[in-house]
Motif scaffolding. Structure first.
Motif, PDB file in Angstrom:
ATOM      1  N   ASP A  65       0.352  -0.753  44.718  1.00 46.66           N
ATOM      2  CA  ASP A  65      -0.207   0.448  44.791  1.00 46.66           C
ATOM      3  C   ASP A  65      -0.647   0.895  43.181  1.00 46.66           C
ATOM      4  O   ASP A  65      -1.633   1.469  42.807  1.00 46.66           O
ATOM      5  CB  ASP A  65       0.491   1.469  45.400  1.00 46.66           C
ATOM      6  N   GLU A  66       0.400   0.844  42.415  1.00 47.12           N
ATOM      7  CA  GLU A  66       0.269   1.387  40.944  1.00 47.12           C
ATOM      8  C   GLU A  66      -0.546   0.293  40.379  1.00 47.12           C
ATOM      9  O   GLU A  66      -1.506   0.605  39.523  1.00 47.12           O
ATOM     10  CB  GLU A  66       1.500   1.245  40.370  1.00 47.12           C
ATOM     11  N   VAL A  67      -0.661  -0.875  40.494  1.00 50.28           N
ATOM     12  CA  VAL A  67      -1.677  -2.053  39.980  1.00 50.28           C
ATOM     13  C   VAL A  67      -3.068  -1.513  40.359  1.00 50.28           C
ATOM     14  O   VAL A  67      -3.918  -1.396  39.470  1.00 50.28           O
ATOM     15  CB  VAL A  67      -1.212  -3.378  40.283  1.00 50.28           C
ATOM     16  N   ARG A  68      -3.231  -1.262  41.805  1.00 46.40           N
ATOM     17  CA  ARG A  68      -4.500  -1.028  42.099  1.00 46.40           C
ATOM     18  C   ARG A  68      -5.078   0.267  41.450  1.00 46.40           C
ATOM     19  O   ARG A  68      -6.160   0.436  41.085  1.00 46.40           O
ATOM     20  CB  ARG A  68      -4.641  -0.900  43.921  1.00 46.40           C
ATOM     21  N   ARG A  69      -4.323   1.265  41.569  1.00 44.06           N
ATOM     22  CA  ARG A  69      -4.707   2.656  40.925  1.00 44.06           C
ATOM     23  C   ARG A  69      -5.205   2.315  39.482  1.00 44.06           C
ATOM     24  O   ARG A  69      -6.199   3.219  39.122  1.00 44.06           O
ATOM     25  CB  ARG A  69      -3.743   3.754  41.352  1.00 44.06           C
ATOM     26  N   ARG A 113       9.315  -6.942  55.932  1.00 43.23           N
ATOM     27  CA  ARG A 113       8.236  -6.550  56.839  1.00 43.23           C
ATOM     28  C   ARG A 113       7.605  -5.485  56.557  1.00 43.23           C
ATOM     29  O   ARG A 113       6.556  -5.276  56.349  1.00 43.23           O
ATOM     30  CB  ARG A 113       8.572  -6.602  58.215  1.00 43.23           C
ATOM     31  N   LYS A 114       8.443  -4.354  56.061  1.00 45.60           N
ATOM     32  CA  LYS A 114       7.932  -3.059  55.848  1.00 45.60           C
ATOM     33  C   LYS A 114       7.248  -3.063  54.584  1.00 45.60           C
ATOM     34  O   LYS A 114       6.042  -2.398  54.446  1.00 45.60           O
ATOM     35  CB  LYS A 114       9.054  -2.144  55.938  1.00 45.60           C
ATOM     36  N   ALA A 115       7.842  -3.702  53.526  1.00 47.93           N
ATOM     37  CA  ALA A 115       7.245  -3.823  52.419  1.00 47.93           C
ATOM     38  C   ALA A 115       5.880  -4.486  52.347  1.00 47.93           C
ATOM     39  O   ALA A 115       4.989  -4.308  51.631  1.00 47.93           O
ATOM     40  CB  ALA A 115       8.289  -4.484  51.396  1.00 47.93           C
ATOM     41  N   VAL A 116       6.189  -5.622  52.866  1.00 51.39           N
ATOM     42  CA  VAL A 116       4.793  -6.542  53.118  1.00 51.39           C
ATOM     43  C   VAL A 116       3.588  -5.802  53.605  1.00 51.39           C
ATOM     44  O   VAL A 116       2.652  -5.668  53.151  1.00 51.39           O
ATOM     45  CB  VAL A 116       4.835  -7.959  53.826  1.00 51.39           C
ATOM     46  N   ASP A 117       3.922  -5.176  55.076  1.00 55.25           N
ATOM     47  CA  ASP A 117       2.866  -4.234  55.357  1.00 55.25           C
ATOM     48  C   ASP A 117       2.359  -3.159  54.750  1.00 55.25           C
ATOM     49  O   ASP A 117       1.110  -3.007  54.454  1.00 55.25           O
ATOM     50  CB  ASP A 117       3.384  -3.767  56.905  1.00 55.25           C
ATOM     51  N   ALA A 118       2.929  -2.848  53.832  1.00 61.02           N
ATOM     52  CA  ALA A 118       2.730  -1.638  53.005  1.00 61.02           C
ATOM     53  C   ALA A 118       1.879  -1.929  51.686  1.00 61.02           C
ATOM     54  O   ALA A 118       1.183  -1.163  51.298  1.00 61.02           O
ATOM     55  CB  ALA A 118       3.841  -0.861  52.584  1.00 61.02           C
ATOM     56  N   ASN A 119       1.967  -3.277  51.602  1.00 60.30           N
ATOM     57  CA  ASN A 119       1.475  -3.616  49.980  1.00 60.30           C
ATOM     58  C   ASN A 119       0.155  -4.685  50.304  1.00 60.30           C
ATOM     59  O   ASN A 119      -0.539  -4.866  49.559  1.00 60.30           O
ATOM     60  CB  ASN A 119       2.236  -4.142  49.135  1.00 60.30           C
ATOM     61  N   MET A 120      -0.084  -5.060  51.566  1.00 58.09           N
ATOM     62  CA  MET A 120      -0.958  -6.102  51.764  1.00 58.09           C
ATOM     63  C   MET A 120      -2.551  -5.605  51.558  1.00 58.09           C
ATOM     64  O   MET A 120      -3.168  -6.425  50.813  1.00 58.09           O
ATOM     65  CB  MET A 120      -0.898  -6.708  53.441  1.00 58.09           C
ATOM     66  N   ALA A 121      -2.724  -4.419  51.945  1.00 59.63           N
ATOM     67  CA  ALA A 121      -4.228  -3.963  51.721  1.00 59.63           C
ATOM     68  C   ALA A 121      -4.443  -3.820  50.238  1.00 59.63           C
ATOM     69  O   ALA A 121      -5.604  -4.252  49.721  1.00 59.63           O
ATOM     70  CB  ALA A 121      -4.400  -2.434  52.333  1.00 59.63           C
ATOM     71  N   ASP A 122      -3.440  -3.329  49.414  1.00 55.65           N
ATOM     72  CA  ASP A 122      -3.682  -3.411  47.848  1.00 55.65           C
ATOM     73  C   ASP A 122      -4.065  -4.727  47.257  1.00 55.65           C
ATOM     74  O   ASP A 122      -4.725  -5.066  46.267  1.00 55.65           O
ATOM     75  CB  ASP A 122      -2.650  -2.719  47.231  1.00 55.65           C
ATOM     76  N   TYR A 123      -3.014  -5.764  47.875  1.00 56.17           N
ATOM     77  CA  TYR A 123      -3.083  -7.218  47.291  1.00 56.17           C
ATOM     78  C   TYR A 123      -4.607  -7.697  47.601  1.00 56.17           C
ATOM     79  O   TYR A 123      -5.201  -8.354  46.665  1.00 56.17           O
ATOM     80  CB  TYR A 123      -1.920  -8.135  47.794  1.00 56.17           C
ATOM     81  N   LEU A 124      -4.998  -7.637  48.878  1.00 60.38           N
ATOM     82  CA  LEU A 124      -6.059  -8.062  49.318  1.00 60.38           C
ATOM     83  C   LEU A 124      -7.335  -7.418  48.688  1.00 60.38           C
ATOM     84  O   LEU A 124      -8.515  -8.167  48.437  1.00 60.38           O
ATOM     85  CB  LEU A 124      -6.681  -8.090  50.763  1.00 60.38           C
TER      86      LEU A 124
END
Length: 314
Positions: A151-155, A294-305
């Motif tokens: 999230d921080e990288v994307r913002r 799983r919780k961490a992966v799901d929370a960060n996939m949108a920002d990675y993609l």
């Protein structure tokens, strides 16, 4: 230099204000100074005397603190008065739109490039460093979801785009960033940037598929001279340098320390379903660990993609 972006932002999406250690006080603004104050003593990531950065938790690492090995930089310039307040929020003004605690004036002095990695790989890689037996070496004994950093990288990436410190051109791509996401048209930033450094995003898996072309493209993008020997470090001097550089982070980078160069993978990562990922994590880390991953992966996939759209292609 390589550093972790989320050290420059308040945790958990909190609004940012400029770090006092980086806040130049202008003449006549709340001070009787005859000019701008120098930067006070700071440790890594804008923290005073190696202290905690923006509320992120502090870890003891093999006898050294996470901030210039516990030593303050620029000690001769000023003395920081210890504060009884919490390290964040700061009582300084924010910069409109800037998600970091670093003034845009300072951000503008850097040429940014971004290294990203699929959370399916990065999250368990970090998690295993926080549980036995590796946790006894690393000194990290808990996995904090807020430290994934996507999230921080994307913002930060989006802010740099909006003030045209990067973009709109994307390294190795024919399309511009505005063709992908036109919400971030340039705003007036007072710095005179009409067009910034081209966007340089490297996906770790792409780099390990084609290391030579990717490193050559990276060098071309950031203005370094590429030579093939950049991919090899197999001398006694090289290995000693790596051991010394990574000593503070023992346990995290053992594979890098023991490596001899950057070579292409013989086989790409197999494509897995989410159910196959869950089964793998359950087998390796048990139900509690698998659920946290799983919780961490799901929370960060949108920002990675999102970041992946801007990645270099060779």
């Amino acid at each position: 230099m390589k550093d972790i972006m989320h050290y420059l932002l308040p945790p958990n999406g909190k609004p940012a204000s400029i770090a006092p250690s980086l806040n130049r006080i202008k003449r006549g603004v709340g001070t009787e100074s005859t000019g701008e104050t120098p930067f006070p003593a700071v440790g890594a990531n804008g923290t005073s005397n190696g202290a905690q950065a923006n509320g992120h938790h502090h870890q003891q690492l093999n006898g050294a603190t996470n901030g210039l090995h516990g030593h303050a930089a620029l000690d001769s310039l000023a003395q920081v008065t210890p504060s009884k307040r919490e390290p964040y929020p700061y009582d300084t003004a924010p910069e409109p739109g800037n998600p970091t605690v670093m003034p845009t004036e300072i951000l503008s002095q850097f040429h940014f490039a971004f290294l990203i990695r699929d959370p399916h790989h990065s999250v368990p890689s970090y998690y295993r460093c926080t549980i036995p037996p590796l946790s006894d070496v690393t000194g990290f004994h808990n996995y904090d979801l807020s430290e994934a950093g996507y999230d921080e990288v994307r913002r930060t990436f989006d802010y740099l785009r909006s003030v045209r410190l990067i973009g709109p051109h994307i390294a190795t791509q024919e399309r511009d960033a505005d063709d992908i996401d036109d919400r971030l048209r340039p705003v007036t930033n007072g710095l005179g940037h009409e067009s910034g450094a081209e966007i340089c995003v490297v996906d770790a898996d792409d780099m390990l598929q084609k290391p030579a072309p990717m490193i050559e493209a990276f060098c071309r993008s950031v203005g370094l001279e590429y030579t093939p020997d950049m991919l090899n470090w197999d001398t006694a001097e090289d290995h000693q340098y790596a051991r010394d550089a990574f000593e503070k982070w023992r346990g995290f980078h053992n594979d890098a320390i023991e490596s001899k160069g950057l070579v292409a993978r013989k086989h790409p990562h197999p494509v897995k379903t989410e159910e196959e990922w869950d089964a793998e994590w359950l087998k390796k880390y048990g139900p509690e660990g698998a659920a946290l991953i799983r919780k961490a992966v799901d929370a960060n996939m949108a920002d990675y993609l999102y970041m992946k759209q801007f990645a270099m292609r060779v």
